[in-house]
Design an enzyme around this catalytic site. Structure first.
Site, PDB file in Angstrom:
ATOM      1  N   HIS A 141      -0.201   4.266  -7.235  1.00  0.00           N
ATOM      2  CA  HIS A 141       0.846   5.273  -7.054  1.00  0.00           C
ATOM      3  C   HIS A 141       1.596   5.585  -8.346  1.00  0.00           C
ATOM      4  O   HIS A 141       2.275   6.605  -8.438  1.00  0.00           O
ATOM      5  CB  HIS A 141       1.817   4.850  -5.937  1.00  0.00           C
ATOM      6  CG  HIS A 141       2.787   3.769  -6.303  1.00  0.00           C
ATOM      7  ND1 HIS A 141       2.598   2.451  -5.969  1.00  0.00           N
ATOM      8  CD2 HIS A 141       3.972   3.812  -6.952  1.00  0.00           C
ATOM      9  CE1 HIS A 141       3.620   1.737  -6.392  1.00  0.00           C
ATOM     10  NE2 HIS A 141       4.469   2.542  -6.991  1.00  0.00           N
ATOM     11  N   ASP A 171      -3.734  -0.226  -3.871  1.00  0.00           N
ATOM     12  CA  ASP A 171      -2.713   0.324  -4.768  1.00  0.00           C
ATOM     13  C   ASP A 171      -2.854  -0.223  -6.184  1.00  0.00           C
ATOM     14  O   ASP A 171      -1.863  -0.516  -6.859  1.00  0.00           O
ATOM     15  CB  ASP A 171      -1.303   0.055  -4.236  1.00  0.00           C
ATOM     16  CG  ASP A 171      -0.256   0.950  -4.904  1.00  0.00           C
ATOM     17  OD1 ASP A 171      -0.619   2.054  -5.340  1.00  0.00           O
ATOM     18  OD2 ASP A 171       0.916   0.537  -4.997  1.00  0.00           O
ATOM     19  N   GLY A 250      10.440   1.838 -10.897  1.00  0.00           N
ATOM     20  CA  GLY A 250      10.074   1.682 -12.302  1.00  0.00           C
ATOM     21  C   GLY A 250       9.407   0.353 -12.576  1.00  0.00           C
ATOM     22  O   GLY A 250       8.672   0.186 -13.541  1.00  0.00           O
ATOM     23  N   ASN A 251       9.669  -0.646 -11.701  1.00  0.00           N
ATOM     24  CA  ASN A 251       8.990  -1.937 -11.809  1.00  0.00           C
ATOM     25  C   ASN A 251       7.545  -1.865 -11.334  1.00  0.00           C
ATOM     26  O   ASN A 251       6.746  -2.761 -11.640  1.00  0.00           O
ATOM     27  CB  ASN A 251       9.702  -3.002 -10.973  1.00  0.00           C
ATOM     28  CG  ASN A 251      10.769  -3.755 -11.730  1.00  0.00           C
ATOM     29  OD1 ASN A 251      11.941  -3.689 -11.389  1.00  0.00           O
ATOM     30  ND2 ASN A 251      10.371  -4.470 -12.769  1.00  0.00           N
ATOM     31  N   SER A 252       7.197  -0.842 -10.555  1.00  0.00           N
ATOM     32  CA  SER A 252       5.852  -0.742  -9.992  1.00  0.00           C
ATOM     33  C   SER A 252       4.796  -0.846 -11.094  1.00  0.00           C
ATOM     34  O   SER A 252       4.855  -0.146 -12.094  1.00  0.00           O
ATOM     35  CB  SER A 252       5.681   0.585  -9.254  1.00  0.00           C
ATOM     36  OG  SER A 252       6.415   0.606  -8.064  1.00  0.00           O
ATOM     37  N   LEU A 307     -16.430  -6.754   7.611  1.00  0.00           N
ATOM     38  CA  LEU A 307     -16.907  -7.653   8.658  1.00  0.00           C
ATOM     39  C   LEU A 307     -17.548  -6.855   9.783  1.00  0.00           C
ATOM     40  O   LEU A 307     -18.522  -7.297  10.387  1.00  0.00           O
ATOM     41  CB  LEU A 307     -15.732  -8.488   9.181  1.00  0.00           C
ATOM     42  CG  LEU A 307     -16.024  -9.617  10.153  1.00  0.00           C
ATOM     43  CD1 LEU A 307     -16.941 -10.654   9.498  1.00  0.00           C
ATOM     44  CD2 LEU A 307     -14.721 -10.269  10.596  1.00  0.00           C
ATOM     45  N   GLY A 308     -16.986  -5.684  10.064  1.00  0.00           N
ATOM     46  CA  GLY A 308     -17.545  -4.824  11.105  1.00  0.00           C
ATOM     47  C   GLY A 308     -16.978  -5.096  12.479  1.00  0.00           C
ATOM     48  O   GLY A 308     -17.729  -5.255  13.446  1.00  0.00           O
ATOM     49  N   VAL A 309     -15.631  -5.164  12.565  1.00  0.00           N
ATOM     50  CA  VAL A 309     -14.993  -5.356  13.874  1.00  0.00           C
ATOM     51  C   VAL A 309     -13.782  -4.435  13.986  1.00  0.00           C
ATOM     52  O   VAL A 309     -13.146  -4.099  12.991  1.00  0.00           O
ATOM     53  CB  VAL A 309     -14.525  -6.822  14.082  1.00  0.00           C
ATOM     54  CG1 VAL A 309     -15.699  -7.775  14.060  1.00  0.00           C
ATOM     55  CG2 VAL A 309     -13.472  -7.222  13.053  1.00  0.00           C
TER      56      VAL A 309
END
Length: 511
Positions: A141, A171, A250-252, A307-309
């Site tokens: 982001h 992210d 701003g920390n992102s 995994l397919g569930v």
């Protein structure tokens, strides 16, 4: 000498009187305790100062800060905001009408013609240098929608960065600047971090460069619904490290480090009622972040095993209650992940798992909720084998499951293996005749599942926009898109219409 003594005598008298007064008051209060509210004060014969090895911790913080600060950068995101200003006005008009007496559309056209100054960034974030040759990890982001990304080091040197790749599902993004001998951080094993452990958050909050804050790890394996809730991730992996170290806008993309200065997480989000720090920050675990960037560097895309569930988080009371109402069932809340469905040819189905099984462990590690399952499987690649322990009718069974990709494959893929729609980052649905007639169109497809940061998104296209032509050719199906762009190289021209019926022509370089 006598004169000096006479001068000092009044002061001595005052001191004696003061001491006597103090003792007298104490004696008086001790004999009149009924007149004193002692509810906030306690007495103890073994009272002592709280020992926390503050000197040692302080030294650790200084060392960790000196290691971390030079490796954390500012990222400036530049993009054309003319279209966003028009969209903001559309939203204002939707709620309040046109406040300009019919002149709103004319004003919007004037705004769209105005160019945003190239030297003013649309957003600011942080990043972490992870190799001496200029690879930088940040959040998806932070870089989303950028036409240009500028990286500023702690020593104020500035570079234009190349966006190597992004993953909205975690992210995470990877950038590259052309430089050598850069300071960088080493990845720690984030599986080994403990609740209560001291950590530092380093980044550039609120425009304050190279800011260090301290706190502890408050929790692990947090799923807060931010990736799926914002509609950016199709298969989000949320198993955040929670910290009370101060994190603000701003920390992102900045660093969460231990007292050795090793990277244990990438700061990504906060939980707040006002958008600013209230004690709840969240970071992507270093192990997951490292896996994502290794995939991007090696394959050009993220390799994701499934995994397919279809599943239900038994630890989530609301989810369980809603499922019981919808399906007329009586499933009990508890620990683990309940299987509600298995797509055909999935790895779990191949291994003999069934609807109603409760997943309790992956490779021996306890699975208490969906966040645990998400990171345990999401950090694997197609073709990887995992040991799945599940409960069926009160009996535990362990099966080996081979993970597959979303198309049922068990091999890793590169960008060259992607379909056209995967490369440009969107899917398409045919436009019905009624909608074509309403807008006066002879052709058209509807954009769906547009991936943030993709070529389609960069061209300004979002879900439900109508695309009429690609490279001058009408399109009426996803197959048309594949046919026109298959093996095509160069600039792609797209004509599309937004929700308000406005027409645009945009382009991008075919990846």
């Amino acid at each position: 000498m006598k004169s000096t003594f006479k001068k000092l005598l009044p002061f001595a008298f005052v001191g004696i009187l003061s001491g006597a007064t103090t003792v007298g008051v104490q004696q008086y209060l001790s004999h009149n305790s009924n007149n004193v509210d002692e509810s906030y004060f306690t007495k103890s014969t073994n009272a002592s100062f709280v020992g926390m090895n503050t000197a040692n911790v302080g030294d650790d913080f200084v060392k960790a800060s000196k290691t971390t600060v030079p490796a954390v950068v500012t990222i400036k995101n530049y993009q054309n905001r003319a279209s966003s200003r028009a969209s903001d006005q559309d939203l204002f008009d939707f709620f309040f009408g046109d406040p300009f007496g019919g002149k709103g559309q004319q004003r919007q056209k004037q705004q769209q013609q105005q160019q945003t100054p190239e030297n003013i960034p649309s957003g600011l974030g942080s990043g972490v240098i992870i190799s001496p040759d200029g690879y930088i990890i940040s959040n998806n982001h932070v870089v989303a929608g950028a036409n240009k990304l500028e990286v500023v080091l702690s020593n104020k040197k500035s570079y234009i960065a190349t966006l190597v790749g992004t993953d909205p599902n975690t992210d995470i993004s990877l950038l590259k600047i052309e430089e050598k001998g850069l300071p960088f951080l080493n990845f720690a094993n984030s599986d080994n971090v403990e609740v209560g452990q001291w950590v530092l958050a380093v980044g550039n909050p609120l425009g304050l460069n190279s800011t260090v804050t301290a706190g502890i790890i408050s929790a692990k394996g947090r799923g807060i619904g931010i990736l799926s809730g914002q509609g950016k991730a199709t298969n989000p992996i949320e198993s955040f490290i929670q910290t009370d170290a101060a994190i603000n806008p701003g920390n992102s993309g900045g660093a969460l480090v231990n007292v050795n200065g090793d990277l244990i997480g990438i700061n990504s989000a906060i939980s707040s009622t006002n958008g600013y720090y209230q004690g709840y920050g969240f970071a992507v675990p270093a192990n997951l972040a490292r896996k994502i960037i290794e995939d991007i560097k090696k394959f050009g895309i993220v390799q994701r095993g499934f995994l397919g569930v279809n599943s239900l988080d038994l630890s989530n009371d609301q989810q369980v209650a809603f499922y019981n109402r919808e399906k007329k069932t009586n499933i009990k809340t508890g620990s683990g992940v309940y299987i509600t469905g298995l797509p055909d040819n999935s790895g779990a189905q191949d291994a003999g798992m069934k609807v109603g099984d409760i997943i309790t462990k992956i490779d021996g590690a306890n699975i208490t909720d969906f966040a645990d399952l998400s990171i345990a499987i999401g950090s694997k690649r197609p073709g990887d084998k995992v040991q799945v322990t599940y409960s069926r009718n009160g009996k535990e069974t362990t099966s080996t499951v081979t993970l597959k990709d979303q198309k049922g494959g068990t091999s890793t893929r590169t960008k060259a293996d992607l379909t056209v729609t995967e490369k440009i980052g969107a899917e398409f649905q045919s436009l019905d005749d009624r909608t074509k007639a309403y807008y006066g169109l002879n052709s058209g497809i509807v954009a769906k599942n547009v991936i943030e940061g993709s070529e389609m998104a960069k061209a300004g296209i979002v879900d439900n926009y109508i695309i009429t032509d690609i490279n001058g050719k009408p399109v009426n199906s996803q197959k048309d898109v594949e046919s026109i762009l298959n093996k095509f190289s160069g600039t792609v021209q797209i004509k599309y219409m937004d929700d308000y019926g406005r027409n645009y022509t945009r382009g991008f370089k075919m990846p």
